[in-house]
Scaffold this motif. Structure first.
Motif, mmCIF file in Angstrom:
data_model
loop_
_atom_site.group_PDB
_atom_site.id
_atom_site.type_symbol
_atom_site.label_atom_id
_atom_site.label_comp_id
_atom_site.label_asym_id
_atom_site.label_seq_id
_atom_site.Cartn_x
_atom_site.Cartn_y
_atom_site.Cartn_z
ATOM 1 N N THR A 35 8.718 7.445 -9.860
ATOM 2 C CA THR A 35 8.708 6.305 -10.768
ATOM 3 C C THR A 35 7.288 5.787 -10.934
ATOM 4 N N LEU A 36 7.050 5.233 -12.085
ATOM 5 C CA LEU A 36 5.766 4.645 -12.419
ATOM 6 C C LEU A 36 5.966 3.152 -12.586
ATOM 7 N N THR A 37 5.189 2.376 -11.862
ATOM 8 C CA THR A 37 5.145 0.934 -12.033
ATOM 9 C C THR A 37 3.766 0.625 -12.590
ATOM 10 N N LEU A 73 1.799 -4.981 -8.457
ATOM 11 C CA LEU A 73 2.401 -3.657 -8.595
ATOM 12 C C LEU A 73 3.348 -3.371 -7.431
ATOM 13 N N ILE A 74 2.907 -3.668 -6.227
ATOM 14 C CA ILE A 74 3.753 -3.434 -5.055
ATOM 15 C C ILE A 74 4.979 -4.344 -5.094
ATOM 16 N N SER A 75 4.775 -5.609 -5.437
ATOM 17 C CA SER A 75 5.909 -6.540 -5.532
ATOM 18 C C SER A 75 6.906 -6.097 -6.596
ATOM 19 N N ASP A 76 6.403 -5.682 -7.765
ATOM 20 C CA ASP A 76 7.285 -5.201 -8.835
ATOM 21 C C ASP A 76 8.117 -4.026 -8.348
ATOM 22 N N GLN A 98 -5.827 -1.460 2.998
ATOM 23 C CA GLN A 98 -5.047 -1.612 4.222
ATOM 24 C C GLN A 98 -4.553 -3.051 4.368
ATOM 25 N N GLY A 99 -5.407 -4.016 4.042
ATOM 26 C CA GLY A 99 -4.997 -5.427 4.078
ATOM 27 C C GLY A 99 -3.887 -5.715 3.082
ATOM 28 N N LEU A 100 -4.000 -5.150 1.899
ATOM 29 C CA LEU A 100 -2.967 -5.306 0.878
ATOM 30 C C LEU A 100 -1.633 -4.778 1.391
ATOM 31 N N TYR A 101 -1.642 -3.581 1.955
ATOM 32 C CA TYR A 101 -0.401 -2.988 2.440
ATOM 33 C C TYR A 101 0.176 -3.781 3.608
ATOM 34 N N ARG A 102 -0.675 -4.257 4.518
ATOM 35 C CA ARG A 102 -0.179 -5.090 5.623
ATOM 36 C C ARG A 102 0.490 -6.357 5.081
ATOM 37 N N LYS A 103 -0.096 -6.941 4.038
ATOM 38 C CA LYS A 103 0.476 -8.140 3.407
ATOM 39 C C LYS A 103 1.901 -7.879 2.926
#
Length: 145
Positions: A35-37, A73-76, A98-103
């Motif tokens: 899938t593409l977001t 994008l991750i939230s969507d 890495q900080g984004l993914y930890r969040k």
């Protein structure tokens, strides 16, 4: 976004690595499990099979970094996925990602030594990260054409 637009944005976002071609994006998008977001100036490509999702790539144009696009994008994607678990790999020197993914609930689960080769020939480790997705409702079905 078309495969050519994805390739162009990916090239801008990953200047120190080999970017993906339009043909590679076209092939991935043919899969019913991918899938593409997308949002203006960024996208995430995710493959989901048997309740597990892999973030294949997430790219935001450098002119739009630090504007929250990657987080959106991750939230969507997380709001839509039925996966129960997600995993990814990220360059060890990409501390912002890495900080984004930890969040978003990802934690480091491993490391691949010398996994990424930079355009200058240096090798960089890949950090493996995994997250439980509590909203997952089970294995995602293939998309219908």
């Amino acid at each position: 976004m078309t495969p050519a637009e994805l390739a162009s944005l990916h090239c801008a976002a990953f200047r120190s690595e080999r970017s993906w071609s339009a043909d590679e994006f076209a092939a991935l998008l043919q899969s019913p499990y991918v899938t593409l977001t997308a949002r203006p100036q960024g996208f995430a490509l995710i493959r989901t099979i048997a309740g597990e999702a892999e973030i294949l790539t997430l790219a935001v144009h450098p002119d739009h970094h630090r504007q929250g696009i990657a987080s959106l994008l991750i939230s969507d994607w997380m709001a839509e996925t039925t996966a129960q678990r997600a995993f990814l790999e990220v360059a060890a020197d990409n501390h912002a990602a890495q900080g984004l993914y930890r969040k978003h609930g990802f934690a480091q689960t491993g490391r691949r030594r010398g996994y990424y080769k930079r355009s200058d020939g240096t090798m960089v480790d890949a950090v493996l990260m995994t997250a439980a997705l509590p909203c997952g409702q089970g294995a995602e079905s293939p998309r219908t054409p």
